[in-house]
Enzyme design. Structure first.
Site, PDB file in Angstrom:
ATOM      1  N   PRO A  49       0.815  -1.220   0.000  1.00  0.00           N
ATOM      2  CA  PRO A  49       0.000   0.000   0.000  1.00  0.00           C
ATOM      3  C   PRO A  49       0.848   1.271   0.000  1.00  0.00           C
ATOM      4  CG  PRO A  49       0.114  -0.933   2.200  1.00  0.00           C
ATOM      5  CD  PRO A  49       0.816  -1.905   1.298  1.00  0.00           C
ATOM      6  N   ASP A  88      -1.816   2.842   2.787  1.00  0.00           N
ATOM      7  CA  ASP A  88      -1.087   2.842   4.043  1.00  0.00           C
ATOM      8  C   ASP A  88      -1.350   4.191   4.693  1.00  0.00           C
ATOM      9  OD1 ASP A  88       0.554   1.860   5.974  1.00  0.00           O
ATOM     10  OD2 ASP A  88       2.418   2.330   4.931  1.00  0.00           O
ATOM     11  N   TRP A 536       5.051  -0.253   9.875  1.00  0.00           N
ATOM     12  CA  TRP A 536       5.479  -1.359   9.007  1.00  0.00           C
ATOM     13  C   TRP A 536       4.773  -2.655   9.375  1.00  0.00           C
ATOM     14  CZ3 TRP A 536       7.906  -0.320   4.708  1.00  0.00           C
ATOM     15  CH2 TRP A 536       8.666   0.870   4.624  1.00  0.00           C
ATOM     16  N   GLN A 571      12.552  -1.844   0.065  1.00  0.00           N
ATOM     17  CA  GLN A 571      11.605  -2.628   0.855  1.00  0.00           C
ATOM     18  C   GLN A 571      12.178  -3.965   1.319  1.00  0.00           C
ATOM     19  OE1 GLN A 571       8.933  -1.390   1.958  1.00  0.00           O
ATOM     20  NE2 GLN A 571       8.850   0.453   0.713  1.00  0.00           N
ATOM     21  N   TRP A 575       8.942  -3.533   3.737  1.00  0.00           N
ATOM     22  CA  TRP A 575       7.745  -4.359   3.590  1.00  0.00           C
ATOM     23  C   TRP A 575       8.054  -5.818   3.292  1.00  0.00           C
ATOM     24  CZ3 TRP A 575       4.361  -5.728  -0.897  1.00  0.00           C
ATOM     25  CH2 TRP A 575       3.075  -6.085  -0.486  1.00  0.00           C
ATOM     26  N   LYS A 608      19.208  10.150  -6.765  1.00  0.00           N
ATOM     27  CA  LYS A 608      17.890   9.583  -6.485  1.00  0.00           C
ATOM     28  C   LYS A 608      16.850  10.696  -6.386  1.00  0.00           C
ATOM     29  CE  LYS A 608      15.264   6.773  -3.360  1.00  0.00           C
ATOM     30  NZ  LYS A 608      15.060   6.351  -1.975  1.00  0.00           N
ATOM     31  N   LYS A 611      11.521  14.143  -2.854  1.00  0.00           N
ATOM     32  CA  LYS A 611      10.839  15.404  -2.591  1.00  0.00           C
ATOM     33  C   LYS A 611      11.824  16.389  -1.968  1.00  0.00           C
ATOM     34  CE  LYS A 611       7.149  15.649   0.215  1.00  0.00           C
ATOM     35  NZ  LYS A 611       5.945  15.137   0.860  1.00  0.00           N
TER      36      LYS A 611
END
Ligand SMILES: [Zn+2]
Ligand SMILES: [Zn+2]
Length: 1007
Positions: A49, A88, A536, A571, A575, A608, A611
Site C-alpha cells: 500500500p 497505508d 510497518w 523494501q 515491507w 535519487k 521530494k
C-alpha cells in the site's frame, strides 16, 4: 466495402490513450477482464500500500506499471488475478506532515494541542492526494480495484492486526524490554532495526583520542589508557574501559606537544600511554615501547573519571571483552551502557553500574550542569574543548563513516536505553531463513545476499512507538497486580471493558486510551499501554488484514501465500521483511512465492529522485506530452527492472519515435492498403505452408518470438521480453518483411500472392498486438479495436480479454530462419563492398558471387531473389571453394568476408545500360520526393513531364514503364509546356535537378 477504419499517417498517442480510457470505462473492460477468469486458477497479488499524503512521483509510477505488466500478462495466460488496492495510512510520516502544518516540535506541544484534534488532522491528511493517485494510476493504465481498497486505519483492519498481535502474544513472543535501541530524539520514539537500516548516510564525524589516567601512587609518572571514540558526548556516560583479554597491549613513551593541551608553549614532553600494539600507528611522531602485556593483565585496574557525573553502582575500571577488535581505534574501548547495545550487555554481565545523563529529547540533563539542555550531537566541540583544557585529549581528527539517521525526519539517531515492546524475532531466526528458502527472488542474488544476510543477524522487532497516529498497541496492564492482557478482537474488548461505548467506535487514540478493563486476577483496573505500533507492522499484515481475517476468513485462505509482489529495493528491509516476519510468527509460512525488487528512479545526473532534493519530475507532463505507453515502454526497455533508471524525458520521446512510431507505421501500412483492396481476413484461408518463403519466415520468427517472450516474462525479465518484441517489430517486421513485401500489396489485380501477404501481415499484427498488450495497453487496444473487433461476432471485446499468444511449433522453421539470417548478413557484406568501391546502392550492378558450402547454397538459393533486390544486382551466383581464387585475382570483383565459411564477391564493372538504370533510379527517388512535397496520398496517381541532357532523356525513354510503375504515374512525356509554372503550386510541382554531372527538369502533376 473497406472493413478497417482509415488512420492518420502520424499517430496522436495522447488522444488515442484518452479515447481508450473512455472505452474501458464505458465497457467495464477491466472488471470483465478479471471476472471472466473467475473459475480459473488464482494468481495472487498483494498490493504494497502506498501512502496518499504525498503526490505520486516517477518511482511510484514505475512500481505501478511493473505490477500492471505482470498482472495483465498473467491474466492473459489464463489466471484469475484479483487486484485489490490498498492505502497505508498510519505512522510517523503522517504525523510529521501534520506537525509541519501545526508548527509543533515536540510531543508535549501535540498533547497540549490535543491528541483527538491531532489525530483527526492526521486522518484527513492521509487522503490529501488520493485524487492525484487515482488519476495517475488510471492514466498510466494500472488496472487495480480502487473502489474497494483496504485501508490500514479502518477498524476492521485494526481488528485483524490486533488478532495477529494476540497470536504472537499467546506464543510469548511479544514482550516488554529495556534495551539500547536506535532512538530519534526529534520524533521521541524508538525505531526498528529495519527502519534504521534504511537511513544510513556517510558522514564526517569528529573522532578523538582520549586519555584516561590510571589510578596510581601520587609520585608515580602518570600512565594513560588511550581510547578512541566518534561520539564524544557519550563520554559523560562512561562506566568502564574494555580491552581484549588475549591481544597484546604496549606501554609506550610518546613525545607530545604541549600546545595541543590548550596552553601556550609548543614545548615537547613525554607521556606514557597504553594501547594495543597492533594499533600503534594511531600515534604521531616518535615513541618507544617500554613494556608489553596481555589485555587480561590490565583487568580490574581502576582509572580516574573524566567528568563528575552521578553513577549508580560500581564503575571506572578496566574490563575484558571479546568484542574489542583491532580494526580501528586503539584496542581500548570506552564503554557507556546507556548508549550502546554491547556496552549495556557487558556492564550487566560484569555487574557494573549505569549512568544516564541524557533526556528523551537527546539533551544533557542536570547531571551535566555545564551542558544542561544542549542537544548531545551539538555538544561535541565544547566537550573537546573541555578535554583539552584538562589535558585529557591526545588528538582529534574527522572520521568518515556510515551513521544512521531517522528515515523520516532526518535527525541523527542516538543509541539509547529505552523501554519498548518487542517481537522476539531472534528466536524465529531459523524459521525466517527456512521460509525465505521457499521464495524466488528477482534478482536472485538478494535471496542470500542483502535479504539473507539481514535475516542471519536479525534483531528483535522494536514494535512500540511512543506516538499518536497509529494502530494502538492492544495491551492492557493491571494497575493493581501488574497482570498483562492482550485484546484480540472488538468483541473481547467489549466483554472485558468496564466502560465500552460501541456507538461511533473508533479504535484510535485518544478514545481507546479511556477504555478500562477488569482484571480477572485481582478485580482491579487494567489500563492500556499508551504506545502505538510500528506502521510497518500494519502493511506487513496486509495478506490477512485486507480480508478482515479471521473475522471473515474465506478469501484469505485462498489468497495465501501471494504468488507475486513487487516494490522497490528499499523494501527488502521494509515491507518485504515485515511480511515475512509476521507470516513467520503467526503461520510459520512464506507470505509470497515470488518477489521482484525494483531499482530506483534517479534524475538525469544520477541522483535519487526525492521530494527533499526537489528533483522530482512532474509525471502528468509526460502523460500530456508523450503519453502513458511511451513512458511504460521506456521503463520496460531501459534495463532490467531491478536496475536504477536515470529518468529522462527526451529518452522517452526517443523510445516513442523508435518503437511506437514504427509499430504505428506497420499498422498504418496495413489498414491503408487493406482498405483500398477491401481485404477481409475472414474470407480467405491459406495454410502457412502454401505461402512464400518470406511469409513462412516471418511466421516462423513470430512463433519463435512468442516462445522467447513467454520465457522472459516467466522469469520477470520484463526488459528482455520487451526488447525482443521491439527487435522483431523494427527489424523483422518493418525493415525486412514489410519493406521487402511492399510491392506485393501494390499490385492492383487480385492474386494468390497478394492474399498470402495480406493474411500474413494481418496475422502477425494481431499476434504482436496481443504480445504487446500487457506492456503498452493503449495502442494495442486501439489497433485491436480496429482490425479485430470490427468482426464482432467472433471476437472478444478487448485485446486484454484475449489469451496470450502461445507458440505454434509447427510454424517454426529453424532452417529457414538461419537462411534468412545468412541472407541479411550477405546483404550487409554486399553493402560494405559497394561503399568500399564508392558505388551507391541505386546504381544497379551486374552480379554478386557467393562462395559457400553446398548445403548452405541450397538453403540460401531459394532466397536469392531477396539478395538480388537488396543488393541491386542483376544476378546472384553461387559457387564453391574451388573457384574462389578466380574471383580473388579478378580486378573487377570486390571481396567481403561474411563468416568463416562464406565469402562474397561483388562485380563492380559498369556498362552503358547499367549506368542508365542507375540514373533512372535516381530520378525515381526525386519524383517520389516531389510527391511527398505535394502531400499526395500514398495511392494518388500522377503525370510526369521532363526535359534535360540527352543521356537522361534516352534513359527515361528506355525505362519509362519502370518509372511509371514505381511512381504511380499514368503518363510520362518529354518537353516543357509553353506556360510553365516555375514554383510548387497546389497540385503541380516543377523543379530543376542535377544528378551527377547531368541536368534534368521535372514536373509532377496530380491527376
Ligand atoms: Zn525522526
Ligand atoms: Zn490485577
Amino acid at each position: 466495402m473497406a472493413y478497417f477504419k482509415n488512420e492518420a499517417q502520424k499517430a496522436n498517442f495522447v488522444q488515442l490513450e484518452e479515447e481508450t480510457l473512455g472505452l474501458w470505462e464505458r465497457e467495464k473492460t477491466f472488471e470483465y477482464c478479471v471476472d471472466r477468469r473467475e473459475a480459473r486458477e488464482k494468481f495472487v497479488f498483494v498490493e504494497g500500500p502506498p501512502t496518499a499524503n504525498g503526490r505520486p512521483h516517477p518511482g511510484h509510477i514505475l512500481t505501478r506499471v511493473v505490477k500492471d505488466v505482470v498482472l495483465r500478462y498473467k491474466t492473459m495466460r489464463g489466471f484469475y488475478v484479483e487486484r485489490k488496492a490498498g492505502w497505508d495510512t498510519h505512522g510517523l510520516p503522517v504525523e510529521i506532515e501534520v506537525e509541519k502544518e501545526l508548527g509543533t516540535n515536540s510531543k508535549r506541544e501535540i498533547e497540549q494541542y490535543g491528541i483527538e484534534k491531532f489525530n483527526q488532522r492526521c486522518k484527513a491528511s492521509v487522503f490529501r492526494y488520493e485524487k492525484e493517485w487515482v488519476n495517475a494510476t488510471k492514466r498510466v493504465g494500472f488496472w487495480i480495484d480502487m473502489d474497494s481498497p483496504y485501508i490500514t486505519s479502518d477498524n476492521e483492519y485494526i481488528e485483524s492486526v490486533w488478532w495477529s498481535l494476540k497470536e504472537i502474544w499467546k506464543k510469548g513472543l511479544l514482550y516488554r524490554g529495556h534495551k539500547v535501541v536506535p532512538y530519534c530524539p526529534r520524533c521521541e520514539t524508538t525505531l526498528s532495526s529495519h527502519e534504521v537500516a534504511q537511513g544510513y548516510k556517510e558522514v564526517d564525524d569528529l573522532s578523538i583520542y582520549v586519555k584516561f589516567r590510571l589510578k596510581q601512587e601520587k609520585e608515580q609518572e602518570p600512565v594513560f589508557m588511550l581510547a578512541w571514540t566518534t561520539t564524544p558526548w557519550t563520554l559523560f556516560g562512561n562506566i568502564a574501559l574494555a580491552v581484549h583479554p588475549e591481544h597484546v597491549y604496549a606501554k609506550v613513551k610518546v613525545k607530545v606537544n604541549e600546545k595541543l593541551e590548550g596552553g601556550g608553549g609548543g614545548k615537547e614532553k613525554e607521556e606514557i600511554f597504553i594501547l594495543a600494539e597492533a594499533r600503534l600507528d594511531a600515534l604521531e611522531g616518535e615513541y618507544k615501547i617500554t613494556e608489553r602485556l596481555r589485555g587480561k593483565e590490565l583487568e580490574d585496574k581502576e582509572y580516574e573519571r573524566l567528568f563528575d557525573v552521578p553513577v549508580v553502582g560500581e564503575s571506572h575500571k578496566i574490563i575484558t571483552a571479546d568484542f574489542v577488535t583491532l580494526e580501528e581505534g586503539t584496542g581500548v574501548v570506552h564503554i557507556a551502557p546507556a548508549f550502546g547495545e554491547d556496552d549495556y550487555g557487558v556492564c550487566r554481565e560484569k555487574g557494573l553500574g549505569f549512568s544516564q545523563p541524557v533526556n528523551s529529547k537527546g539533551q544533557f540533563t542536570g547531571d551535566v550542569p555545564s551542558l544542561e539542555g544542549v542537544f548531545v550531537k551539538d555538544a561535541d566541540k565544547r566537550i573537546i574543548e573541555m578535554l583539552k583544557q584538562r589535558g585529557l585529549l591526545y588528538k582529534e581528527s574527522t572520521y568518515l563513516h556510515p551513521y544512521p539517521f531517522c528515515w523520516r525526519c532526518g535527525s541523527p539517531l542516538l543509541y539509547y536505553a529505552r523501554e519498548s515492546w518487542f517481537i522476539g524475532m531472534k528466536s524465529l531466526r531459523d524459521n525466517l531463513i527456512a521460509n525465505n528458502e521457499k521464495i524466488n527472488w528477482y534478482p536472485t542474488h538478494l535471496k542470500y545476499g542483502r535479504f539473507g544476510n539481514f535475516l542471519e543477524s536479525i534483531e528483535d522487532w522494536a514494535l512500540s512507538r511512543e506516538r499518536f497516529w497509529g494502530t494502538p498497541l492492544n495491551i492492557w496492564i493491571c494497575t493493581g497486580c501488574g497482570k498483562e492482557f492482550c485484546v484480540g478482537s472488538i468483541e473481547e474488548l467489549r466483554d472485558r471493558a468496564k466502560n465500552f461505548v460501541s456507538s461511533g467506535l473508533d479504535l484510535h487514540r485518544p478514545y481507546i486510551d479511556d477504555v478500562v478493563l477488569r482484571c480477572e486476577e485481582c478485580g482491579g483496573e487494567m489500563r492500556r499501554v499508551k504506545d502505538v505500533i510500528d506502521c510497518w507492522y500494519d502493511s506487513g499484515a496486509a495478506p490477512f488484514a485486507q480480508w478482515h481475517y479471521p473475522f471473515e476468513n474465506e478469501e484469505f485462505k485462498q489468497n495465501f501465500p501471494a504468488s507475486f509482489i513487487t516494490e522497490a529495493i528499499d523494501q527488502t528491509r521494509g515491507w518485504f521483511y515485515s511480511l515475512l516476519a509476521i507470516s513467520t510468527a503467526i503461520f510459520d509460512a512464506a507470505p509470497y512465492l515470488n518477489v521482484l525488487s525494483l531499482g530506483h528512479i534517479l534524475d538525469e545526473k544520477g541522483v535519487k529522485m526525492s521530494k527533499s532534493k526537489g528533483n522530482v519530475v512532474d509525471i502528468t507532463s509526460i502523460f500530456n506530452n508523450e503519453g502513458a505507453d511511451a513512458l511504460r515502454w521506456y521503463f520496460f526497455t531501459t534495463g532490467p527492472p531491478w536496475d536504477d533508471i536515470r529518468f529522462s524525458e527526451p529518452a522517452i520521446a526517443e523510445r516513442q519515435k523508435k518503437f511506437l512510431n514504427t509499430l504505428w507505421n506497420s499498422y498504418f501500412f496495413f489498414v491503408t492498403y487493406a482498405g483500398i483492396d477491401e481485404f477481409n481476413p475472414k474470407e480467405k484461408e491459406i495454410p502457412v505452408e502454401k505461402r512464400s518463403a518470406m511469409d513462412r519466415w516471418i511466421m516462423s520468427r513470430l512463433n519463435t518470438l512468442k516462445k522467447e517472450v513467454i520465457g522472459s516474462l516467466e522469469r520477470f525479465e520484463i526488459h528482455l521480453g520487451a526488447r525482443k518484441i521491439e527487435d522483431f517489430v523494427i527489424n523483422d517486421l518493418s525493415n525486412w518483411y514489410i519493406r521487402r513485401s511492399r510491392r506485393r500489396f501494390w499490385v492492383t489485380e487480385e492474386n494468390f500472392d497478394k492474399d498470402c501477404a495480406y493474411l500474413t501481415l494481418y496475422e502477425v499484427l494481431v499476434s504482436v498486438c496481443k504480445l504487446l498488450a500487457p506492456f503498452v495497453p493503449f495502442i494495442t487496444e486501439h489497433i485491436y479495436q480496429n482490425i479485430v473487433r470490427v468482426f464482432p461476432d467472433e471476437e472478444l471485446e478487448s485485446v486484454h480479454h484475449c489469451d496470450y499468444p502461445s507458440p505454434d511449433e509447427s510454424l517454426v522453421e529453424a532452417k529457414l530462419e538461419d537462411s534468412m539470417d545468412l541472407v541479411s548478413k550477405l546483404v550487409e557484406a554486399g553493402r560494405r563492398a559497394r561503399s568500399d568501391a564508392g558505388i551507391k546502392i541505386r546504381q544497379p550492378l551486374k552480379e554478386v558471387v557467393v562462395v559457400c558450402e553446398k548445403e548452405k547454397r541450397e538453403e540460401v538459393g531459394s532466397l536469392a531473389g531477396i539478395l538480388k533486390d537488396e543488393l541491386n544486382v542483376r544476378e546472384v551466383k553461387f559457387t564453391d571453394e574451388g573457384l574462389k581464387s578466380e574471383f580473388v585475382s579478378a580486378e573487377n570483383y570486390k571481396q567481403e568476408e561474411v563468416d568463416k565459411e562464406t565469402t562474397l564477391f561483388l562485380n563492380i564493372s559498369l556498362d552503358k545500360r547499367l549506368i542508365e538504370e542507375g540514373l533512372v533510379r535516381d530520378l525515381v527517388r526525386r519524383i517520389q520526393g516531389m510527391r511527398k512535397d505535394l502531400d499526395l496520398e500514398y495511392t494518388a496517381k500522377i503525370r510526369i513531364l521532363y526535359e534535360g541532357d540527352e543521356e537522361v532523356k534516352e534513359a527515361i525513354k528506355t525505362f519509362s514503364d519502370y518509372i511509371c510503375a514505381e511512381t504511380l504515374a499514368v503518363a510520362i512525356g518529354e518537353g516543357k509546356p509553353s506556360s510553365s509554372v516555375s514554383v510548387k503550386g497546389e497540385q503541380i510541382y516543377e523543379k530543376n535537378w542535377r544528378i551527377g554531372n547531368k541536368e534534368v527538369w521535372l514536373r509532377v502533376e496530380a491527376v
